[in-house]
Design a protein around this motif. Sequence first.
Motif, PDB file in Angstrom:
ATOM      1  N   LEU A  38       0.824  -1.209   0.000  1.00 38.12           N
ATOM      2  CA  LEU A  38       0.000   0.000   0.000  1.00 38.12           C
ATOM      3  C   LEU A  38       0.861   1.264   0.000  1.00 38.12           C
ATOM      4  N   GLU A  41       1.576   5.290  -3.182  1.00 42.72           N
ATOM      5  CA  GLU A  41       1.593   6.758  -3.119  1.00 42.72           C
ATOM      6  C   GLU A  41       2.975   7.255  -2.648  1.00 42.72           C
ATOM      7  N   ILE A  78      12.633  -1.350   1.202  1.00 44.15           N
ATOM      8  CA  ILE A  78      12.279  -1.284   2.623  1.00 44.15           C
ATOM      9  C   ILE A  78      11.088  -2.204   2.882  1.00 44.15           C
ATOM     10  N   VAL A  92       0.133  -2.565   7.255  1.00 44.67           N
ATOM     11  CA  VAL A  92       0.709  -1.487   8.060  1.00 44.67           C
ATOM     12  C   VAL A  92       2.058  -1.045   7.485  1.00 44.67           C
ATOM     13  N   THR A  93       2.853  -2.006   6.994  1.00 43.15           N
ATOM     14  CA  THR A  93       4.141  -1.633   6.415  1.00 43.15           C
ATOM     15  C   THR A  93       3.937  -0.741   5.183  1.00 43.15           C
ATOM     16  N   LEU A  95       1.384   1.231   4.599  1.00 44.90           N
ATOM     17  CA  LEU A  95       0.957   2.556   5.076  1.00 44.90           C
ATOM     18  C   LEU A  95       2.158   3.345   5.579  1.00 44.90           C
ATOM     19  N   ALA A  96       3.047   2.649   6.315  1.00 42.59           N
ATOM     20  CA  ALA A  96       4.231   3.319   6.834  1.00 42.59           C
ATOM     21  C   ALA A  96       5.083   3.836   5.684  1.00 42.59           C
ATOM     22  N   LEU A  97       5.158   3.064   4.616  1.00 41.29           N
ATOM     23  CA  LEU A  97       5.952   3.490   3.460  1.00 41.29           C
ATOM     24  C   LEU A  97       5.334   4.735   2.820  1.00 41.29           C
ATOM     25  N   ILE A  99       3.563   6.987   4.404  1.00 40.55           N
ATOM     26  CA  ILE A  99       3.840   8.104   5.307  1.00 40.55           C
ATOM     27  C   ILE A  99       5.293   8.549   5.156  1.00 40.55           C
ATOM     28  N   PHE A 100       6.178   7.565   5.050  1.00 41.27           N
ATOM     29  CA  PHE A 100       7.600   7.873   4.876  1.00 41.27           C
ATOM     30  C   PHE A 100       7.826   8.627   3.564  1.00 41.27           C
TER      31      PHE A 100
ATOM     32  N   SER B 324       8.015  13.706  10.349  1.00 46.37           N
ATOM     33  CA  SER B 324       7.263  12.560   9.830  1.00 46.37           C
ATOM     34  C   SER B 324       8.205  11.484   9.310  1.00 46.37           C
ATOM     35  N   ILE B 325       9.391  11.895   8.852  1.00 45.98           N
ATOM     36  CA  ILE B 325      10.370  10.880   8.430  1.00 45.98           C
ATOM     37  C   ILE B 325      10.821  10.064   9.639  1.00 45.98           C
ATOM     38  N   ALA B 328       8.047   7.703  10.662  1.00 47.47           N
ATOM     39  CA  ALA B 328       7.948   6.532   9.786  1.00 47.47           C
ATOM     40  C   ALA B 328       9.105   5.577  10.060  1.00 47.47           C
ATOM     41  N   LEU B 331       8.396   3.561  13.025  1.00 44.58           N
ATOM     42  CA  LEU B 331       7.400   2.542  12.678  1.00 44.58           C
ATOM     43  C   LEU B 331       8.044   1.395  11.913  1.00 44.58           C
ATOM     44  N   PHE B 332       8.905   1.713  10.954  1.00 48.45           N
ATOM     45  CA  PHE B 332       9.611   0.667  10.209  1.00 48.45           C
ATOM     46  C   PHE B 332      10.349  -0.263  11.165  1.00 48.45           C
ATOM     47  N   LEU B 335       7.990  -2.332  13.319  1.00 45.92           N
ATOM     48  CA  LEU B 335       7.370  -3.381  12.498  1.00 45.92           C
ATOM     49  C   LEU B 335       8.360  -4.517  12.280  1.00 45.92           C
TER      50      LEU B 335
END
Lengths: 313, 359
Positions: A38, A41, A78, A92-93, A95-97, A99-100, B324-325, B328, B331-332, B335
């Motif tokens: 996901l 984007e 990643i 979730v990964t 979505l995190a990507l 956001i990143f 935000s970086i 994230a 979070l990475f 996870l």
Amino acid sequence: MDGVLTVAFLKAAIIAGTPLLFATVGEIITEKVGNLNLGVEGMMLMGAVIGFQVAHVTSNPLLALIAAALAGAIGALIFAFLTVSLRANQVVTGLALTIFGTGFSSFMGKGLVGIKLSDEFSASFTSIKIPGLGDIPVIGEILFNHDILVYLGYLTAILIGLYMYNTRKGLNLRAVGENPAAADAASVRITAYKYGHILLGGALCGLGGAYLSLVQVPVWQENITAGRGWIAVALVIFAAWNPYKALIGSYFFGGLDIIGFRLQGTGIQISQYFVDMLPYLMTIFVLVIVSLKKDRKNAPPKALSEPYFREER
Amino acid sequence: MQFRVVKKPEISQKQYFLIMLAAITLALLTSGLFILLLGFNPLGVYASMIQGAFGSAYRIEQTIVAAVPLIIISLGVAIAFKMKFWNIGGEGQVIMGAFFASFLALNYQHLSRPLLLLLMVVAGFIGGALWGLIPAFLKAKWDTNETIVTLMLNYIALKWVTYLQYGPWKDPASLGFPKIANFTENAILPKLFGVHIGWVIALILVVIMYIFMNYSKKGFEIAVLGESINTARYAGINIFRTILFTMFLSGGLCGLAGMIQASAVINTLSVEVAGGVGFTAIITAWLGALKPHWIVVVSVLFAAMVQGGSYIQTAFGISAASASIIQAMILFFVLGSDFFTKYKVVIGSSLPADRKGAK
């Protein structure tokens, strides 16, 4: 609708659909290997900003495109490492990507806002009429008088389609997404297949983003993709994981994306903001239609978003 | 030399905590490397971020103000995630909640303050809840992919408020500037200890949701449905109703957060009312392991990062997007770290002794 469905409009729809096409095909190949990423984007935004940065500094179109594809692939790496090697939750990964990638592009693009690429650079993407095909009345103008990346888009969708359905490797790839245990037993290298195709998918997303920033807009603006990555994720379902159908879907949504300008031109009284909602409303509508007529042919890969662990077979 | 991955037995709470801590440390180290590449001293930048978030009474207040919507939206998102319903439409549900509440605030100013505020709270909840019911209905009825529907609804909600702000709701007194009129005093939440009472609402909701998720029948049913739809069906849980109820609650909480933001923070309705907080809440909900008490901790830390991020923008000229970086990045790593709570990597390709005979 005579005033709207003109040759110029349909031609513009192809251009607006091109970023969607790259991203959709990229996500198809990712999902076919069993991973739901996901982060489309985010990867598009990474490709868009890096491509723009390189274009701005070097004015070299080829370098810019390569850099954009690499940026998308790094984002995908990643994701691949976390979901394939570390078996993290794919939703979730992804979505995190996203956001990143959004943060990354707004960070990198801070000094670029409002900058326009040089005319010299943009000249590399002027329309080239394909001899013969381009002379067909109406269709020639709509389909075969475009910049080189539009053609690359056609080529990508067709080549990926041929690869998926007509080669040994393509068969293996689909097997990994449908039944990894069986593929493993047939000594297909699951991890290599997953990494390879996820990275390829990311590179295509990066290219899609770069088409926006380098050709379609050529001025940097924050959040340049404006949700197109998500539309691409929906288009994968619309296209039933088939790259050829992705061609139709992408250009259709490309048309929706730009219909607002056309409607205004014809003097139809409707607020711009409602017209802007159209691609999003249409996406929901399409998803509902697709989910209404569920059949085996249009089903997602069986092992989509399930991590594969050999010892749990 | 080869690596193999084997399952680990259940690990203790303490080990789990240590692995998390290691993940966060690694994330900060990696982000530090990134800051170093930009030519700044990472320790200096981190120190200023803390300074920017907690350096004075005012800054602490601002951090709490930023944490309030995060906590409430995370609670909303968490209950949906618990059901494995990927509600990433928090942003849109916030906007619709704010829209419903603002409708009352702009049209019923003559009501007394307590009554108006109470009605706004209810309206905010309902606005978000209705927006959440759309993907829930589609999912429950036709199994339509909720991730994309909730996301598309975000954009539609945003366009709707843009339409209002630039069109029918534009304040005539603003001299053509596209802005909706400010709320009157009786539509603005009061303060308690320097911060609007949203923080009290947030803490009450944390307690309620904790009890709901851990001790109520409905909360248990949601968790069962999240684990396995077949188990849920077998146990006689009404799946259709559970999905709708959960999203009504999830969207409602997000909508309530929207009401608080509109009323107490920006004092009007605007396209900026959500401002990405619906997305950040997804991270905080996940990092908080979908547990209300952990969500509070993570949300405050993230709010601090956002405040610190905007502070280093002025102090160092580093873009606020760096926050935000870093988020994230954390979070990475978290996870990824989950893997080490479930598996261990052993060197050598032979099967472990206890399984040699089995193969």
